[in-house]
Design an enzyme around this catalytic site. Structure first.
Site, short mmCIF file in Angstrom:
data_model
loop_
_atom_site.label_atom_id
_atom_site.label_comp_id
_atom_site.label_asym_id
_atom_site.label_seq_id
_atom_site.Cartn_x
_atom_site.Cartn_y
_atom_site.Cartn_z
N HIS A 315 14.94 -15.68 18.65
CA HIS A 315 14.47 -14.29 18.74
C HIS A 315 14.77 -13.59 17.42
CE1 HIS A 315 13.88 -10.20 20.25
NE2 HIS A 315 13.22 -10.78 21.22
N ASP A 373 11.35 -15.57 27.68
CA ASP A 373 10.20 -16.42 28.06
C ASP A 373 10.59 -17.78 28.58
OD1 ASP A 373 8.83 -14.75 25.38
OD2 ASP A 373 7.99 -14.69 27.39
C1 SDX Z 1 9.13 -12.41 22.55
O1 SDX Z 1 10.40 -9.06 19.17
C2 SDX Z 1 10.56 -9.00 20.44
O2 SDX Z 1 11.33 -8.19 20.95
C3 SDX Z 1 9.70 -9.99 21.23
C4 SDX Z 1 10.00 -10.06 22.73
C5 SDX Z 1 9.60 -8.78 23.44
O3 SDX Z 1 10.15 -8.55 24.53
O4 SDX Z 1 8.68 -8.08 22.95
O5 SDX Z 1 11.36 -10.34 22.97
C6 SDX Z 1 9.15 -11.18 23.39
O6 SDX Z 1 8.23 -12.55 21.75
C7 SDX Z 1 10.29 -13.38 22.66
C8 SDX Z 1 10.15 -14.56 21.66
C9 SDX Z 1 9.18 -15.57 22.27
N1 SDX Z 1 8.83 -16.61 21.28
C10 SDX Z 1 9.25 -17.87 21.43
O7 SDX Z 1 10.05 -18.26 22.30
C11 SDX Z 1 8.62 -18.84 20.43
C12 SDX Z 1 9.74 -19.71 19.82
N2 SDX Z 1 10.56 -18.85 18.98
C13 SDX Z 1 10.27 -18.82 17.54
O8 SDX Z 1 8.92 -18.87 17.24
C14 SDX Z 1 11.11 -17.78 16.82
O9 SDX Z 1 12.38 -17.89 17.29
C15 SDX Z 1 10.70 -16.32 16.84
C16 SDX Z 1 9.31 -16.12 16.36
C17 SDX Z 1 10.86 -15.76 18.20
C18 SDX Z 1 11.66 -15.57 15.91
O10 SDX Z 1 11.49 -16.13 14.68
P1 SDX Z 1 12.19 -15.47 13.38
O11 SDX Z 1 13.12 -14.39 13.70
O12 SDX Z 1 11.11 -15.18 12.39
O13 SDX Z 1 13.13 -16.59 12.91
P2 SDX Z 1 12.70 -17.76 11.98
O14 SDX Z 1 11.33 -18.26 12.38
O15 SDX Z 1 12.90 -17.34 10.58
O16 SDX Z 1 13.79 -18.86 12.41
C19 SDX Z 1 15.03 -18.96 11.73
C20 SDX Z 1 15.30 -20.46 11.75
C21 SDX Z 1 14.20 -21.28 11.10
O17 SDX Z 1 14.80 -22.49 10.68
P3 SDX Z 1 15.32 -22.61 9.11
O18 SDX Z 1 14.12 -22.20 8.25
O19 SDX Z 1 16.48 -21.65 9.02
O20 SDX Z 1 15.71 -24.05 8.94
O21 SDX Z 1 15.36 -20.93 13.11
C22 SDX Z 1 14.30 -21.85 13.34
C23 SDX Z 1 13.29 -21.65 12.23
O22 SDX Z 1 12.58 -22.86 11.98
N3 SDX Z 1 13.75 -21.51 14.64
C24 SDX Z 1 13.45 -22.41 15.58
C25 SDX Z 1 13.02 -21.66 16.67
N4 SDX Z 1 13.06 -20.36 16.38
C26 SDX Z 1 13.52 -20.27 15.11
N5 SDX Z 1 13.50 -23.76 15.56
C27 SDX Z 1 13.10 -24.36 16.71
N6 SDX Z 1 12.68 -23.71 17.81
C28 SDX Z 1 12.62 -22.37 17.84
N7 SDX Z 1 12.21 -21.74 18.91
#
Ligand code: SDX
Length: 439
Positions: A315, A373
């Protein structure tokens, strides 16, 4: 509540000894202070640069507060854990819209107001006929919610607070009807009209699952579970879809168009579409062989170029357990027990997945915890909601948050049309060559 100027200033200095500049800092009631950089461009000719708005506050707000480190979520100051147990969704809607929980009279009046706006114009039904039966429900919802603006010319003046109030009630009341109609259209079953003698959520479940051939029996445990799902999804600060609604609203677009824009943004798998993606991920692991295949899946997730994410984890703000995920897991237990599905293999797989992920250094290091989710798909599936409709349910619940945030923006004297700038890295000015000179 108001913004309080801090005694401390932020000073921007440059290593080339250009003159340094002070910027005011403001304090909120809780949470990080902000540096007001609105004068930056005029004073320096420079922009800030913050793709994804990781460190940028787009507005001030009194509606929802998240402490990502503590895993805390407050709606108008009330913890989500208490609201989810002590209130129902319509009380939560009243709170988000008005800033205070309703007393008994206000609650009765608000419930009756919403109840009496649940029907949609009969011609709305014709919009569905243009879609294929297998259209994704979110495509149908974006279209039909946007189409509402064609029916309510009496409440489109966003400068009129009465128009805004009427539109708010219409959207909160009609989203369940449109989501249920979308579901019925996919099934090829007749639309079910709302009933004013049922609660908001019981009415929605009846519109979703009743058939003309027999009486629909309301299951109170399932109604309560779905009502709680609505509460947990109602609002969440300036997330992507809420920011989309605010940005659309800042141009003066009508509320129905703004909510349709929010639905479009929520559809994305990184956002509201994650519940559908998380369930499909669990189905995929189950098909590969279940719990013993989780290790392999996690290996793919860690493989950067695999592009595989653990859907329902991580998140932007929560760097601790999403409090909604905890409540959603409890709701899972309740619903599965009620339906004698406590041995549901998918739920067991999800809990195994959660346990393994929370112990794995890749996730621990990146503070990737289950979010709202992760479990919501399992509960919704148990309630009989098809996977493709999960984000439609999220849209139904989030409509009140979008409307409350949109209203707050319209009433904010500081609000202007949103228009971010850019760091341009493209071609310098050049002349157009004639066709025979082009490479
Ligand atoms: C919602 O914003 C809100 O409030 C949203 C929400 C709401 O109520 O409105 O809470 C609803 O959208 C919840 C989130 C639902 N999405 C998912 O579950 C999809 C999976 N999650 C990821 O796509 C991700 O965690 C995000 C998009 C939610 C957040 O991404 P960020 O903050 O941009 O973080 P990032 O992508 O920069 O990740 C940091 C690191 C990265 O690795 P490194 O580059 O440091 O090596 O963490 C990794 C990412 O690759 N990472 C994940 C991951 N989420 C982040 N790796 C594997 N699986 C994941 N789910």
């Amino acid at each position: 509540m108001s913004v309080t100027p801090s005694d401390v200033k932020a000073t921007l200095s440059f290593s080339d000894n250009s003159p340094s500049i002070d910027f005011p800092i403001y304090k909120g009631t809780i949470g990080p202070d902000v540096v007001d950089i609105r004068a930056l461009y005029n004073k320096t000719g420079k922009f800030t640069y913050d793709p994804g708005f990781m460190s940028t506050a787009s507005c001030n707000s009194s509606i929802t507060y998240i402490d990502g480190d503590k895993g805390e979520l407050l709606y108008r100051g009330y913890p989500i854990e208490q609201l989810a147990v002590k209130c129902d969704f319509l009380e939560t809607c009243y709170l988000l819209l008005n800033g205070e929980l309703p007393n008994a009279t206000q609650r009765t009046d608000f419930t009756s107001l919403v109840t009496n706006h649940t029907m949609v114009h009969e011609q709305m039904g014709s919009f569905f006929q243009g879609f294929r039966r297998d259209a994704h429900p979110m495509a149908v919802l974006v279209g039909t919610v946007g189409a509402l603006s064609a029916f309510y010319h009496d409440s489109l003046d966003i400068t009129d607070s009465h128009h805004r109030d009427v539109s708010a009630i219409r959207l909160i009341a009609k989203l369940p009807t449109l989501v249920a109609m979308t579901h019925k259209y996919t099934l090829g079953q007749p639309f079910v009209y709302p009933r004013n003698d049922l609660s908001y959520t019981a009415n929605f479940m009846r519109m979703m699952f009743a058939v003309p051939a027999e009486e629909y029996k309301v299951n109170d445990v399932m109604v309560r579970a779905l009502d709680r799902i609505f509460i947990l999804h109602a609002d969440h600060e300036q997330n992507a879809s809420t920011s989309t609604v605010r940005l659309s609203g800042s141009s003066g677009a009508n509320p129905f168009a703004c909510i349709a824009a929010g639905i479009a943004c929520l559809w994305g798998p990184a956002h509201g579409g994650a519940n559908e993606a998380a369930l499909n991920m669990l189905y995929g692991i189950q098909k590969q062989g279940g719990v013993e295949k989780i290790g392999e899946f996690i290996k793919d997730v860690k493989e950067k170029d695999s592009g595989v994410k653990l859907m329902g984890f991580g998140h932007r703000v929560y760097k601790n357990y999403d409090p909604r995920a905890k409540l959603m897991r409890e709701t899972c237990h309740e619903v599965l027990n009620e339906l004698c599905l406590h041995d549901d293999p998918l739920f067991k797989l999800a809990m195994a997945q959660e346990k393994i992920s929370l112990e794995d250094d890749y996730f621990v290091k990146r503070k990737l915890y289950p979010n709202v989710d992760f479990y919501s798909g399992i509960v919704q599936r148990a309630l009989g909601i098809p996977v493709s409709l999960f984000t439609g349910i999220f849209s139904l619940a989030r409509t009140v948050g979008w409307i409350a945030q949109w209203n707050e923006m319209i009433s904010d004297p500081e609000q202007k049309i949103g228009r971010p700038r850019q760091l341009f890295i493209g071609a310098q000015r050049r002349d157009v060559p004639s066709i025979d000179q082009r490479k």
